[in-house]
Structures are given as structure tokens and as C-alpha cells.
Write a protein that holds these residues in place. Structure first.
Motif, PDB file in Angstrom:
ATOM      1  N   UNK A  47       0.860  -1.199   0.148  1.00  8.70           N
ATOM      2  CA  UNK A  47      -0.005   0.003  -0.165  1.00  8.70           C
ATOM      3  C   UNK A  47       1.031   0.865  -0.515  1.00  8.70           C
ATOM      4  N   UNK A  48       0.517   2.480  -0.713  1.00  3.56           N
ATOM      5  CA  UNK A  48       1.075   3.318  -1.111  1.00  3.56           C
ATOM      6  C   UNK A  48       0.256   4.454  -0.795  1.00  3.56           C
ATOM      7  N   UNK A  49       0.970   5.765  -0.720  1.00  5.04           N
ATOM      8  CA  UNK A  49      -0.230   7.044  -0.712  1.00  5.04           C
ATOM      9  C   UNK A  49       0.200   7.438  -2.290  1.00  5.04           C
ATOM     10  N   UNK A  50      -1.693   7.450  -2.295  1.00  7.91           N
ATOM     11  CA  UNK A  50      -1.714   7.996  -3.743  1.00  7.91           C
ATOM     12  C   UNK A  50      -1.041   9.408  -4.297  1.00  7.91           C
ATOM     13  N   UNK A  51      -0.723  10.534  -3.157  1.00  9.86           N
ATOM     14  CA  UNK A  51      -0.200  11.343  -3.335  1.00  9.86           C
ATOM     15  C   UNK A  51       1.309  11.234  -3.496  1.00  9.86           C
ATOM     16  N   UNK A  52       1.956  10.427  -3.577  1.00  9.24           N
ATOM     17  CA  UNK A  52       3.309  10.922  -3.947  1.00  9.24           C
ATOM     18  C   UNK A  52       3.755   9.183  -4.993  1.00  9.24           C
ATOM     19  N   UNK A  53       2.784   9.114  -5.714  1.00 15.31           N
ATOM     20  CA  UNK A  53       3.119   7.604  -6.258  1.00 15.31           C
ATOM     21  C   UNK A  53       4.572   7.200  -6.858  1.00 15.31           C
ATOM     22  N   UNK A  54       5.661   8.072  -6.625  1.00 15.96           N
ATOM     23  CA  UNK A  54       7.079   7.444  -7.505  1.00 15.96           C
ATOM     24  C   UNK A  54       7.782   8.071  -5.917  1.00 15.96           C
ATOM     25  N   UNK A  55       7.903   8.496  -4.976  1.00 18.19           N
ATOM     26  CA  UNK A  55       8.303   8.799  -3.978  1.00 18.19           C
ATOM     27  C   UNK A  55       7.876   7.830  -2.404  1.00 18.19           C
ATOM     28  N   UNK A  56       9.414   7.377  -2.209  1.00 22.92           N
ATOM     29  CA  UNK A  56       8.850   7.339  -0.827  1.00 22.92           C
ATOM     30  C   UNK A  56       8.832   5.787  -0.771  1.00 22.92           C
ATOM     31  N   UNK A  57       8.016   4.702  -1.825  1.00 25.91           N
ATOM     32  CA  UNK A  57       8.539   3.728  -1.484  1.00 25.91           C
ATOM     33  C   UNK A  57       9.500   2.817  -1.167  1.00 25.91           C
ATOM     34  N   UNK A  58       9.766   2.074  -0.037  1.00 25.70           N
ATOM     35  CA  UNK A  58      10.823   1.850   0.043  1.00 25.70           C
ATOM     36  C   UNK A  58      11.636   0.610  -0.468  1.00 25.70           C
ATOM     37  N   UNK A  59      11.692   0.286  -1.413  1.00 24.21           N
ATOM     38  CA  UNK A  59      12.818  -0.084  -2.512  1.00 24.21           C
ATOM     39  C   UNK A  59      13.813  -1.121  -1.743  1.00 24.21           C
ATOM     40  N   UNK A  60      14.646  -0.495  -0.991  1.00 22.38           N
ATOM     41  CA  UNK A  60      15.288  -1.579  -0.608  1.00 22.38           C
ATOM     42  C   UNK A  60      14.614  -3.174   0.188  1.00 22.38           C
ATOM     43  N   UNK A  61      13.914  -2.452   1.203  1.00 21.20           N
ATOM     44  CA  UNK A  61      13.386  -3.120   2.111  1.00 21.20           C
ATOM     45  C   UNK A  61      12.303  -3.976   1.124  1.00 21.20           C
ATOM     46  N   UNK A  62      11.790  -3.686   0.234  1.00 21.58           N
ATOM     47  CA  UNK A  62      10.645  -4.429  -1.075  1.00 21.58           C
ATOM     48  C   UNK A  62      11.951  -5.199  -1.952  1.00 21.58           C
ATOM     49  N   UNK A  63      12.907  -4.308  -2.650  1.00 27.18           N
ATOM     50  CA  UNK A  63      12.926  -5.382  -3.174  1.00 27.18           C
ATOM     51  C   UNK A  63      13.506  -6.905  -2.589  1.00 27.18           C
ATOM     52  N   UNK A  64      14.352  -6.549  -0.875  1.00 27.32           N
ATOM     53  CA  UNK A  64      14.371  -8.224  -0.333  1.00 27.32           C
ATOM     54  C   UNK A  64      13.350  -9.181  -0.198  1.00 27.32           C
ATOM     55  N   UNK A  65      12.272  -8.390  -0.050  1.00 27.14           N
ATOM     56  CA  UNK A  65      10.589  -9.042   0.159  1.00 27.14           C
ATOM     57  C   UNK A  65      10.134  -9.367  -1.541  1.00 27.14           C
ATOM     58  N   UNK A  66      10.408  -9.047  -2.526  1.00 32.84           N
ATOM     59  CA  UNK A  66       9.696  -9.052  -3.262  1.00 32.84           C
ATOM     60  C   UNK A  66      10.675  -8.992  -5.137  1.00 32.84           C
ATOM     61  N   UNK A  67      12.178  -9.092  -4.499  1.00 30.64           N
ATOM     62  CA  UNK A  67      12.603  -8.593  -5.791  1.00 30.64           C
ATOM     63  C   UNK A  67      13.135 -10.243  -6.446  1.00 30.64           C
ATOM     64  N   UNK A  68      13.034 -11.390  -5.745  1.00 29.63           N
ATOM     65  CA  UNK A  68      12.763 -12.487  -6.585  1.00 29.63           C
ATOM     66  C   UNK A  68      11.697 -12.878  -7.268  1.00 29.63           C
ATOM     67  N   UNK A  69      10.671 -11.612  -7.522  1.00 28.86           N
ATOM     68  CA  UNK A  69      10.008 -12.291  -8.549  1.00 28.86           C
ATOM     69  C   UNK A  69       8.868 -13.526  -8.259  1.00 28.86           C
ATOM     70  N   UNK A  70       9.119 -14.077  -7.148  1.00 29.09           N
ATOM     71  CA  UNK A  70       8.575 -15.612  -6.977  1.00 29.09           C
ATOM     72  C   UNK A  70       7.009 -15.391  -6.072  1.00 29.09           C
TER      73      UNK A  70
END
Ligand SMILES: Nc1nc2c(ncn2[C@@H]2O[C@H](COP(=O)(O)OP(=O)(O)OP(=O)(O)O)[C@@H](O)[C@H]2O)c(=O)[nH]1
Length: 323
Positions: A47-70
Motif C-alpha cells: 500500500x502506498x499514498x496515491x499523492x506520492x506515487x513515485x516518492x518514498x516507497x521503501x525500495x531497499x526493503x521491497x527488493x528484499x521481499x519482492x525482488x525474487x519475483x517469486x
């Protein structure tokens, strides 16, 4: 259209030595708990705030848990009531340009029970799970969806709406206007009976260190950090800078400013505080008590006008029209 010259500041600078960081202990703990539970998760709903669609998503963290694409991944842009329906198309274009790997994006509004987009989450998640290889979970009849995201974007609200609608049950996850209400990964919450679907609520987790100052200010402005961490005066100043640099001058009427748009936050807040009679008593060093304009109260009101949508619909990642 040719860009116009900007009569105001063309960049926002933090006061020297100030950094925008908020990574309390419960975020480290939450991250660990999320990783421990991942094995039993079938789909990640970010979930993210629609007013900042590009900014602030925790890329480091999300890469760890979604990066494998599994695991299937859905990006839900919530609070779309504050972005406005008209801007959805351009937001999708922006996101697809920047992150072509994002395939499943939904817009939701938890404040509107009728047509809120939240109801599209479950059918999409169910389809994605059934199309994915579930590895260790092929035998499991139930689907487990994990809700992740930065603080205060509406993770608990989404769970509550789904539970209310599908199970006709009352809210199960705590909701609050301040960032950091959910502090640990809770037990899974049932949101559908047949087939059984569960959601796991998680605490909002920011990047351990926010290197981009403007990104930090956008997160602060939409309320992903507690206001006192950044300071309401600075948040109000960033809001003024952003509105001017995007030629959105409705604030002039809202704050009843006599001399039009201004880039000087102290002058703007002082005029508004004076007009609205926002005063407070300040004790001087010699013991005298003076009545002064309450700039903090004025800053809070200004921020509230933005957050409640009274200054209009906003996409804070929209490029500015000025050079
Ligand atoms: N305008 C608007 N406000 C919303 C929407 N969804 C949630 N909110 C508000 O946003 C605030 C945060 O909601 P929560 O559901 O507690 O957010 P969270 O992501 O679980 O927050 P943390 O526990 O801090 O991580 C609350 O004041 C909600 O009422 C929405 O679609 N539109």
C-alpha cells in the motif's frame, strides 16, 4: 507548452545539518518479523499514498521481499480521494515509465464505502496466487496476503474495509491519523470465508536513511512521519514551496492573504495567524508575558488544509511547470 520562469524558489533546501530520518526500533523488529513470516505468504500487497506515487516507497526493503519475483505483488495507491480521479491516468503513465516491472496497480479510497477500488484487491490477488507456483504452499487451501508499506498510508484501513465488506465483521486492525500506529506484525486476520483468505498487517517501515531531502519532505507532508520529527514549520514551508513551484495558488484565498502568492513562510503564517486571531502568551526572560501570533498553530492549519484536500487534488510527484 513552454516552461515559464519561476518567480519563487526553484529548489527546497533543508536548514543546515537537518536530515529527515525516522527509523525507530519497532521498524527493525517489524522487518525481522516480516522476513520470518514470508515463507507462508502467497501474495504481497504493497500500500502506498496515491499523492506520492513515485516518492518514498521503501525500495531497499521491497527488493528484499519482492525482488525474487517469486511472490505475486500488487501496488495499491490508497487515498485516491486526495489525488483525484482525473490524475490517475498520468500517475499510471509516470509509474510505468519509471518502473516497467510494476504490473498490477490499483487505486483505492478507504473513506468511500461505495466505489472505493478496495474490492478489486481480492479478485486480483486470488487470480495471481492461482497463476503462481506456490512451492511449499501448493497444498494449502487458504491464501495468505501480506500488507506492507510505509507508515500511515492506510494499510490497516484496507484490511478493515475488506473484512467489513466480505465478512460483515467489525474492524480488526487499529487505525490512526498519526504515523506508527501498528508497531508489530500481528496475527493473520480473516477477510474471506470461502475460499479462506487471510491478511497479515505489518508496521509501516521507512528506509533506514532517507538520502533525498525532497523525498523526505514529501513523506512528511503526507504524514508518513510524525510531524514533530520534522517540525510543522518546516513542513509548512515545504508545502508553500511546492504550491508555488506548481503554480497552485488556491492557498492565497484559503489563507486570505492580502498581497497574493508569497515565498516567505513566516510572513504567510503571521498574516494568517493575525487574521484568524491565533494568539498565544509567551513568557519573556524578564518575566513579562506577551501575547504573540501563534505561528505553530497557523502552520498546523495550513498543513491540515492540504491533508484534508481543501487545497485541491495533488500529485506531489507531478513535475513543476517552471524552469
Ligand atoms: N483521505 C483518506 N484517508 C485515509 C484513507 N485510508 C486511510 N486513511 C486515513 O489515513 C490514516 C492512516 O490509516 P491507517 O490505516 O492507520 O494506516 P497504516 O498504514 O495502517 O498506518 P501505520 O500503522 O502507521 O503504518 C487514518 O487517519 C485513516 O483514516 C483513504 O483512502 N483516504
Amino acid at each position: 507548452m513552454a516552461a515559464q520562469l519561476n518567480p519563487f524558489r526553484n529548489a527546497f533546501r533543508l536548514p543546515s545539518k537537518q536530515r529527515i530520518n525516522w527509523f525507530p526500533g519497532h521498524m527493525t523488529k517489524g522487518m525481522r518479523q516480516i522476513q520470518q513470516k514470508l515463507r507462508n505468504v502467497d501474495c504481497i500487497v504493497e500500500i502506498h499514498d496515491a499523492r506520492i506515487p513515485l516518492a518514498g516507497r521503501n525500495s531497499q526493503f521491497f527488493d528484499t521481499i519482492t525482488g525474487s519475483g517469486v511472490k505475486p505483488h500488487i501496488l495499491v495507491l490508497n487515498k485516491v480521494d486526495l489525488l483525484g480521479a482525473k490524475q490517475q491516468k498520468s500517475v499510471l503513465q509516470q509509474l510505468r515509465r519509471q518502473q516497467p516491472e510494476l504490473q498490477h496497480i490499483l487505486f483505492t479510497n478507504c473513506k468511500d464505502q461505495r466505489n472505493n477500488g478496495v474490492l478489486d484487491i481480492l479478485p486480483l490477488a486470488t487470480r495471481l496466487v492461482s497463476e503462481s507456483s506456490r512451492f511449499n504452499r501448493t497444498q494449502a487451501a487458504e491464501h495468505n496476503l501480506m500488507i506492507i508499506g510505509v507508515p500511515n498510508v492506510g494499510k490497516s484501513s484496507v484490511i478493515n474495509v475488506l473484512r467489513n465488506v466480505h465478512l460483515k465483521k467489525k474492524s480488526a486492525a487499529r487505525v490512526g491519523a498519526e504515523a506508527g500506529i501498528t508497531r508489530s506484525v500481528g496475527e493473520r486476520i480473516k477477510i474471506q470465508e470461502n475460499p479462506p483468505v487471510y491478511m497479515i498487517d505489518t508496521p509501516g517501515i521507512l528506509q533506514p536513511s532517507i538520502k533525498d531531502d525532497e523525498m523526505g519532505m514529501k513523506l512528511a507532508l503526507v504524514g508518513c512521519l510524525p510531524d514533530h520529527i520534522v517540525g510543522e514549520d518546516l513542513i509548512a514551508d515545504y508545502l508553500l514551496y511546492w504550491l508555488n513551484s506548481h503554480r497552485k495558488y488556491d492557498y492565497v484565498e484559503m489563507l486570505k492573504l492580502s498581497s497574493g502568492p508569497s515565498d516567505d513562510i513566516s510572513a504567510v503564517l503571521a498574516e494568517y495567524a493575525h487574521r484568524e486571531e491565533l494568539f498565544h502568551k509567551v513568557k519573556q526572560y524578564d518575566g513579562r508575558v506577551e501575547v504573540m501570533t501563534n505561528l505553530l498553530a497557523a502552520a498546523r492549519k495550513f498543513i491540515h488544509f492540504f491533508r484534508s484536500g481543501q487545497l485541491g487534488h495533488m500529485n506531489l510527484d507531478e513535475p513543476s511547470g517552471f524552469r
